[in-house]
Write an enzyme that holds these catalytic residues in place. Structure first.
Site, PDB file in Angstrom:
ATOM      1  CG  PHE A  88     -24.877  -1.270   1.746  1.00  0.00           C
ATOM      2  CD1 PHE A  88     -25.735  -2.191   2.318  1.00  0.00           C
ATOM      3  CD2 PHE A  88     -25.420  -0.113   1.206  1.00  0.00           C
ATOM      4  CE1 PHE A  88     -27.097  -1.975   2.352  1.00  0.00           C
ATOM      5  CE2 PHE A  88     -26.787   0.108   1.237  1.00  0.00           C
ATOM      6  CZ  PHE A  88     -27.631  -0.827   1.810  1.00  0.00           C
ATOM      7  CG  ASP A 107     -21.037   2.992   5.437  1.00  0.00           C
ATOM      8  OD1 ASP A 107     -21.684   3.029   6.509  1.00  0.00           O
ATOM      9  OD2 ASP A 107     -21.563   3.130   4.321  1.00  0.00           O
ATOM     10  CE1 TYR A 167     -31.381   2.768   7.055  1.00  0.00           C
ATOM     11  CE2 TYR A 167     -31.111   5.122   6.696  1.00  0.00           C
ATOM     12  CZ  TYR A 167     -30.912   3.817   6.293  1.00  0.00           C
ATOM     13  OH  TYR A 167     -30.241   3.567   5.130  1.00  0.00           O
ATOM     14  CE  LYS A 168     -28.702   0.138   7.448  1.00  0.00           C
ATOM     15  NZ  LYS A 168     -27.564   0.197   6.534  1.00  0.00           N
ATOM     16  NE  ARG A 206     -28.811  -8.303   7.067  1.00  0.00           N
ATOM     17  CZ  ARG A 206     -28.735  -6.999   6.835  1.00  0.00           C
ATOM     18  NH1 ARG A 206     -27.548  -6.420   6.723  1.00  0.00           N
ATOM     19  NH2 ARG A 206     -29.810  -6.263   6.727  1.00  0.00           N
TER      20      ARG A 206
HETATM   21  C1  PLP Z   1     -27.720   0.893   5.342  1.00  0.00           C
HETATM   22  C2  PLP Z   1     -26.453   1.255   4.668  1.00  0.00           C
HETATM   23  C3  PLP Z   1     -26.373   2.369   3.834  1.00  0.00           C
HETATM   24  C4  PLP Z   1     -27.596   3.171   3.533  1.00  0.00           C
HETATM   25  O1  PLP Z   1     -27.366   4.318   2.808  1.00  0.00           O
HETATM   26  P1  PLP Z   1     -28.578   5.353   2.617  1.00  0.00           P
HETATM   27  O2  PLP Z   1     -27.992   6.476   1.914  1.00  0.00           O
HETATM   28  O3  PLP Z   1     -29.087   5.674   3.996  1.00  0.00           O
HETATM   29  O4  PLP Z   1     -29.640   4.649   1.844  1.00  0.00           O
HETATM   30  C5  PLP Z   1     -25.145   2.685   3.282  1.00  0.00           C
HETATM   31  N1  PLP Z   1     -24.052   1.939   3.528  1.00  0.00           N
HETATM   32  C6  PLP Z   1     -24.089   0.840   4.338  1.00  0.00           C
HETATM   33  C7  PLP Z   1     -22.854   0.061   4.607  1.00  0.00           C
HETATM   34  C8  PLP Z   1     -25.302   0.463   4.909  1.00  0.00           C
HETATM   35  O5  PLP Z   1     -25.362  -0.616   5.677  1.00  0.00           O
END
Ligand code: PLP
Length: 407
Positions: free
Chosen positions: A122, A194, A219-220, A369
């Site tokens: 990501f 992560d 939030y996911k 996705r």
């Molecule tokens: C959604 C996601 C993030 C989001 O990071 P924020 O700091 O909440 O914007 C980070 N890493 C991964 C792998 C994600 O899927």
């Protein structure tokens, strides 16, 4: 399978009733993007209203209780991560928490020279690692969509840390946390996970793996709302060894003595920085209440059935139309989403959203996705979504239409 059989699967499934917690409009599009942003559970709305009352009625006196919420709610979230109490905080964002733990590992955890990571991770994860590799003078060694074995082969005597997404945001492939942590220990290197696409979706056993550090968002699959606070896990015996880089007053020992110099609080508290947000914390707490009604084991069992149905329908309806499945077929090697690739993925996904049929998402270069979430996605949603996708593709897609969407 035909549609009637799929409807019967929903009727027979005990988890179907959990959808009631979400008040999802029945005439809206089929939502398969809870892996980007989960919908609001009614309990989260109520908790946010209640938080406003707490603020109004208690004013500054509320801090007596609120100050402990990052650790208290962290302990509760920790149960979903396989973490014993005292190792998880709910605070800040995933990005900031990642910065804290990577910097802590590099500044105070090791002298070694190399960071191992995934070139396809990501973006925020890659950027944080790029920045810290530069500021701490470490080499960044990027693997390309590695398997667990390829990660393990990359660990050596100069590996400072290995930082990876447990479930890949694009392909949905899941790494073997236990085996990578064991190999990292053998190589004397630290692991940073992560868990953004894992928390609330797949079973996690951070303590049993012997994981060192982890971060993620709420939030996911956890449905705490856009921008709700993230979380950070620091294994107990590392907490007083690793110094995190943001020296704020919430991480300070004897915070309210307001002393002259920074002195880290003992334990996980030193990984706090500034004032935590009450409203977001109450949202996370209420969202965990929904997940806790069934537990992550039952959710994962349903997720496997949802993704299996999706894969079955994709094979039958979309593969003949040029789609390829990129998500691993073995359930223990994937998370809760199914990704396909298709040359027209971008306009195809956009058309389905604009026609209010299916909300999935597009990820460059050609990934579509589909993220079913066991708390509220029905089997029939998976069935119908693939039918709509097939019909849309068969009808022909206007690739030139402009998109108003940002994400
Ligand atoms: C959604 C996601 C993030 C989001 O990071 P924020 O700091 O909440 O914007 C980070 N890493 C991964 C792998 C994600 O899927």
């Amino acid at each position: 399978v035909d549609r009637a059989e799929v409807v019967a699967m929903d009727e027979a499934d005990e988890l179907t009733q959990l959808r009631q917690h979400f008040s999802i409009p029945e005439d809206g599009p089929i939502y398969l993007d809870g892996n980007s942003l989960g919908p609001p559970p009614s309990a989260v709305g109520a908790a946010v209203i209640h938080a406003l009352d707490e603020w109004r009625l208690r004013l500054v006196g509320g801090w007596e209780e609120w100050i402990d919420l990052p650790t208290k709610i962290g302990d509760r979230l920790g149960r979903l991560l396989g973490a014993a109490p005292g190792q998880v905080l709910v605070c800040d964002s995933t990005t900031i928490n990642l910065y804290k733990v990577v910097a802590a590992a590099l500044e105070t955890g090791t002298d070694r020279g190399e960071i191992v990571a995934d070139a396809g991770d990501f973006p925020t994860d890659r950027y944080v690692l790029q920045g810290l590799s530069r500021s701490t003078g470490r080499r960044l060694r990027l693997l390309h969509d590695p398997t667990s074995d390829e990660v393990i082969d990359a660990l050596g005597s100069d590996t400072a840390l290995v930082c990876l997404s447990h479930v890949d945001f694009r392909t949905g492939r899941r790494l073997d946390g236990a085996r990578i942590c064991q190999a990292a220990r053998d190589a004397g290197t630290l692991t940073i996970w992560d868990l953004a696409h894992s928390a609330g979706a797949v079973p996690l056993e951070l303590d049993d793996w012997g994981a060192d550090l982890a971060v993620g968002c709420t939030y996911k699959y956890l449905n705490a709302g856009p921008g709700a606070p993230g979380f950070v896990y620091v294994r107990r015996d590392l907490q007083d060894l690793l110094g995190q880089p943001i020296w704020g007053w919430f991480g300070q020992a004897r915070q309210f003595e307001m002393g002259e110099n920074y002195e880290p609080a003992p334990g996980i508290t030193s990984f706090l920085a500034g004032t935590p947000g009450l409203i977001g914390l109450r949202a996370v707490e209420a969202a965990l209440g929904v997940t806790d009604q069934v537990g992550v084991g039952a959710l994962w069992a349903k997720s496997v059935r949802l993704t299996e149905l999706l894969l079955d329908r994709v094979d039958e309806r979309l593969v003949p139309l040029g789609a390829k499945v990129v998500t691993p077929r073995q359930p223990d090697q994937r998370g809760s989403h199914v990704s396909i690739s298709h040359p027209k993925a971008r306009p195809w996904c956009r058309t389905l959203i604009e026609q209010r049929l299916v909300v999935g998402d597009f990820r460059p270069p050609d990934i579509f996705r589909l993220g079913p979430a066991p708390l509220y996605t029905r089997f029939v949603d998976c069935f119908d979504a693939v039918e709509e996708m097939a019909r849309t593709l068969e009808a022909g897609i206007d690739e030139t239409a402009p998109s108003g969407r940002v994400t």
